[in-house]
Motif scaffolding. Structure first.
Motif, mmCIF file in Angstrom:
data_model
loop_
_atom_site.group_PDB
_atom_site.id
_atom_site.type_symbol
_atom_site.label_atom_id
_atom_site.label_comp_id
_atom_site.label_asym_id
_atom_site.label_seq_id
_atom_site.Cartn_x
_atom_site.Cartn_y
_atom_site.Cartn_z
ATOM 1 N N GLN A 194 0.999 -1.277 -0.419
ATOM 2 C CA GLN A 194 0.422 -0.151 -0.144
ATOM 3 C C GLN A 194 0.488 1.500 -0.518
ATOM 4 O O GLN A 194 2.338 1.418 0.232
ATOM 5 N N SER A 195 0.091 1.851 -0.930
ATOM 6 C CA SER A 195 0.932 3.574 -0.485
ATOM 7 C C SER A 195 0.978 4.346 1.045
ATOM 8 O O SER A 195 -0.140 3.779 1.667
ATOM 9 N N SER A 196 1.625 5.172 0.814
ATOM 10 C CA SER A 196 1.174 5.937 2.471
ATOM 11 C C SER A 196 0.061 6.556 2.539
ATOM 12 O O SER A 196 -0.626 6.948 3.366
ATOM 13 N N HIS A 197 -1.126 6.376 1.395
ATOM 14 C CA HIS A 197 -2.643 7.021 1.419
ATOM 15 C C HIS A 197 -3.205 5.704 1.591
ATOM 16 O O HIS A 197 -4.363 5.881 1.335
ATOM 17 N N GLY A 198 -2.679 4.867 1.527
ATOM 18 C CA GLY A 198 -3.688 2.858 1.579
ATOM 19 C C GLY A 198 -3.882 2.286 0.867
ATOM 20 O O GLY A 198 -4.566 1.728 0.564
ATOM 21 N N LYS A 199 -3.604 3.496 -0.659
ATOM 22 C CA LYS A 199 -3.690 2.798 -1.852
ATOM 23 C C LYS A 199 -3.340 1.576 -2.026
ATOM 24 O O LYS A 199 -2.907 1.361 -1.733
ATOM 25 N N LYS A 200 -4.077 0.890 -2.974
ATOM 26 C CA LYS A 200 -2.670 -0.931 -2.844
ATOM 27 C C LYS A 200 -2.875 -0.480 -4.417
ATOM 28 O O LYS A 200 -2.282 0.382 -5.385
ATOM 29 N N VAL A 201 -1.271 -1.305 -4.217
ATOM 30 C CA VAL A 201 -0.222 -0.695 -5.254
ATOM 31 C C VAL A 201 0.907 -1.847 -5.473
ATOM 32 O O VAL A 201 1.096 -2.921 -4.386
ATOM 33 N N VAL A 202 1.245 -1.864 -7.040
ATOM 34 C CA VAL A 202 2.572 -3.047 -6.950
ATOM 35 C C VAL A 202 3.663 -2.629 -6.666
ATOM 36 O O VAL A 202 3.594 -1.608 -6.168
ATOM 37 N N PRO A 203 3.806 -4.003 -5.418
ATOM 38 C CA PRO A 203 5.062 -4.072 -4.788
ATOM 39 C C PRO A 203 6.247 -3.845 -5.827
ATOM 40 O O PRO A 203 6.487 -4.110 -6.607
ATOM 41 N N ASP A 204 7.327 -3.806 -5.260
ATOM 42 C CA ASP A 204 8.481 -3.373 -5.553
ATOM 43 C C ASP A 204 9.096 -4.494 -6.324
ATOM 44 O O ASP A 204 9.078 -5.491 -5.625
ATOM 45 N N CYS A 205 9.878 -4.742 -7.415
ATOM 46 C CA CYS A 205 9.524 -6.008 -7.404
ATOM 47 C C CYS A 205 10.595 -5.889 -9.183
ATOM 48 O O CYS A 205 10.345 -4.282 -9.326
ATOM 49 N N ARG A 206 11.451 -6.440 -9.854
ATOM 50 C CA ARG A 206 11.954 -6.276 -10.991
ATOM 51 C C ARG A 206 11.669 -7.341 -11.898
ATOM 52 O O ARG A 206 11.716 -6.556 -13.199
ATOM 53 N N VAL A 207 10.182 -7.499 -12.235
ATOM 54 C CA VAL A 207 9.680 -8.835 -12.533
ATOM 55 C C VAL A 207 8.168 -8.631 -12.513
ATOM 56 O O VAL A 207 7.992 -9.218 -11.114
ATOM 57 N N VAL A 208 6.860 -8.690 -13.402
ATOM 58 C CA VAL A 208 5.834 -9.538 -13.186
ATOM 59 C C VAL A 208 5.866 -10.652 -13.918
ATOM 60 O O VAL A 208 5.803 -11.071 -15.438
ATOM 61 N N VAL A 209 5.536 -11.093 -13.239
ATOM 62 C CA VAL A 209 5.268 -12.805 -14.574
ATOM 63 C C VAL A 209 3.400 -13.457 -14.134
ATOM 64 O O VAL A 209 3.038 -13.440 -12.837
ATOM 65 N N ILE A 210 3.231 -13.350 -14.882
ATOM 66 C CA ILE A 210 1.429 -14.112 -15.222
ATOM 67 C C ILE A 210 0.859 -15.175 -15.826
ATOM 68 O O ILE A 210 1.300 -15.493 -17.295
ATOM 69 N N GLY A 211 0.052 -15.740 -14.436
ATOM 70 C CA GLY A 211 0.431 -17.666 -15.756
ATOM 71 C C GLY A 211 -1.307 -18.158 -14.947
ATOM 72 O O GLY A 211 -2.046 -16.993 -14.843
ATOM 73 N N SER A 212 -1.377 -18.067 -16.409
ATOM 74 C CA SER A 212 -3.211 -18.556 -17.159
ATOM 75 C C SER A 212 -3.664 -19.753 -17.441
ATOM 76 O O SER A 212 -2.020 -20.487 -18.402
ATOM 77 N N SER A 213 -4.852 -20.071 -18.095
ATOM 78 C CA SER A 213 -5.269 -21.566 -18.508
ATOM 79 C C SER A 213 -6.879 -21.585 -18.988
ATOM 80 O O SER A 213 -6.756 -20.232 -19.464
ATOM 81 N N THR A 214 -7.762 -22.089 -19.029
ATOM 82 C CA THR A 214 -8.503 -22.078 -19.448
ATOM 83 C C THR A 214 -9.603 -20.823 -18.501
ATOM 84 O O THR A 214 -9.476 -20.484 -17.478
ATOM 85 N N GLY A 215 -10.113 -19.728 -20.005
ATOM 86 C CA GLY A 215 -10.030 -17.972 -19.621
ATOM 87 C C GLY A 215 -9.081 -17.338 -19.258
ATOM 88 O O GLY A 215 -9.246 -16.227 -19.384
ATOM 89 N N GLY A 216 -7.610 -17.413 -19.354
ATOM 90 C CA GLY A 216 -7.323 -16.815 -19.529
ATOM 91 C C GLY A 216 -7.081 -15.617 -20.608
ATOM 92 O O GLY A 216 -6.134 -14.683 -20.603
#
Length: 391
Positions: A194-216
């Motif tokens: 969360q940011s300092s204002h309480g808003k949900k945010v993407v965490p500190d990271c070097r890569v985003v990895v998304i996995g999916s199948s049916t409906g993906g």
């Protein structure tokens, strides 16, 4: 209650073959057949099946147009039967755009060979999709300005892409052409950054990895088309698809997105604002010789899924440790759960799509039940959080 199925195919052989395979399963009841799209619409309205198996090329009205009308007038879960060719991939993507949930290859030799694996795959898909309530929820994810049957945007498949900013024009260049972690199941979305204002945010990271199948495909489109061109992280996508489909799907997404999207090639560089889609039939990992590069390996026959979410998750866990945001989306089975354990041991952040917005709550459920999910989020919430991240 058994899943009620309507079989639509202009081939008498396939109508009988599909009916025979499905009728041998007590979980399934074949309630009717149709030989073209026009009959399919009439039967869908009168029989109210839980699932329709739909051929593509048929006389009077093809399967794609029938799917569009069915999803508009009597929304029903639809499984397309498609050939594993470039043309088959193209029309299957169009069918998914029209509202179909998933597809199964239509290979005459395999269907004549009385394959146990094909029989199981067909029956399991029919049962899982037939029990899904996703057709009734579809309008939640469609463009409000478009028909409620549209999940993808409706530009022609080979339409030219909208101009990108100058900073994104060269993002397609490439450098060259387990252990068991146990804990209680996650009950709530407890570790969202969360940011300092309480808003949900993407965490500190070097890569985003998304996995999916049916409906993906629909879920990925919903997410990726909202991500800004100046998204500060590279994105890796692992969608269960055969080779002919991943190249077409990546091209389709690239036409629609502000970020660059391409089918991954060996030696591709990880770059902010670029998404690399694992090619069908192969595995995508981080090159151990340099963590800014992708390595593509031929699929191992010992692995069920090619590409596999587990393989890619494990690779990024080894290369980037806790600096990973892993997202597991809709899909049958449990691919991604073992890789999520390795990520969790490294301190990475793992988000799972919630049951209500999944086509099939299999892969996310496995991660959640294993206590590995830091957050369980609706698809619209995932879109909101990721789309708000800019460099």
């Amino acid at each position: 209650m058994p899943v009620k199925v309507l079989i639509v195919d202009d081939s008498g052989f396939f109508r009988h073959r599909i009916s025979d395979l499905l009728s041998g399963d007590s979980r399934i009841e074949v309630v009717g057949t149709a030989k073209n799209g026009k009959e399919a619409i009439e039967q869908a309205k009168s029989l109210r099946p839980n699932l329709i198996t739909m051929d593509v090329e048929m006389p009077q009205m093809n399967g794609i147009e029938a799917v569009r009308i069915i999803m508009r007038e009597c929304p029903t879960n639809i499984l397309m039967l498609s050939s594993l060719t470039s043309e088959g991939a193209r029309v299957t993507i169009q069918a998914l755009e029209a509202g179909a949930l998933d597809y199964l290859s239509k290979d005459m030799r395999a269907w004549m060979a009385h394959s146990d694996s094909l029989e199981k795959q067909l029956r399991d898909k029919v049962v899982e999709l037939g029990r899904s309530r996703h057709a009734g929820l579809r309008s939640r994810f469609s463009d409000p300005s478009a028909s409620s049957s549209r999940v993808f945007k409706s530009e022609p498949l080979l339409a030219s892409k909208s101009p990108r900013s100058p900073t994104s024009s060269n993002r397609f260049s490439s450098n060259s052409a387990q252990s068991g972690l146990t804990k209680e199941p996650a009950k709530t979305a407890s570790r969202l950054s969360q940011s300092s204002h309480g808003k949900k945010v993407v965490p500190d990271c070097r890569v985003v990895v998304i996995g999916s199948s049916t409906g993906g495909p629909a879920a990925l489109q919903q997410i990726l088309t909202q991500i800004p061109a100046n998204f500060p992280h590279p994105i890796l996508l692992v969608q269960h698809m055969p080779k002919a489909f991943t190249s077409v799907f990546a091209t389709r997404l690239d036409q629609q997105c502000a970020i660059a999207v391409k089918e991954a090639e060996d030696g591709d560089l990880l770059k902010p604002g670029r998404a690399l889609l694992a090619p069908g039939g192969c595995q995508m990992i981080i090159d151990p010789r340099g963590t800014d590069k992708i390595k593509i390996m031929l699929g191992d026959d010992r692995l069920t899924y090619k590409p596999s979410v587990d393989v890619t998750y494990a690779s990024v866990a080894k290369s980037f440790g806790k600096k990973v945001l892993a997202i597991i989306l809709t899909g049958m089975g449990a691919d991604g759960c073992d890789g999520a354990r390795m990520l969790k041991q490294q301190g990475a952040t793992i988000w799972a799509q919630n049951k209500e917005s999944c086509t099939i709550y299999g892969m996310p459920q496995a991660v959640v039940n294993a206590g590995l999910a830091d957050a369980v989020l609706d698809l619209t919430e995932l879109v909101s959080i990721l789309s708000s991240k800019r460099s």
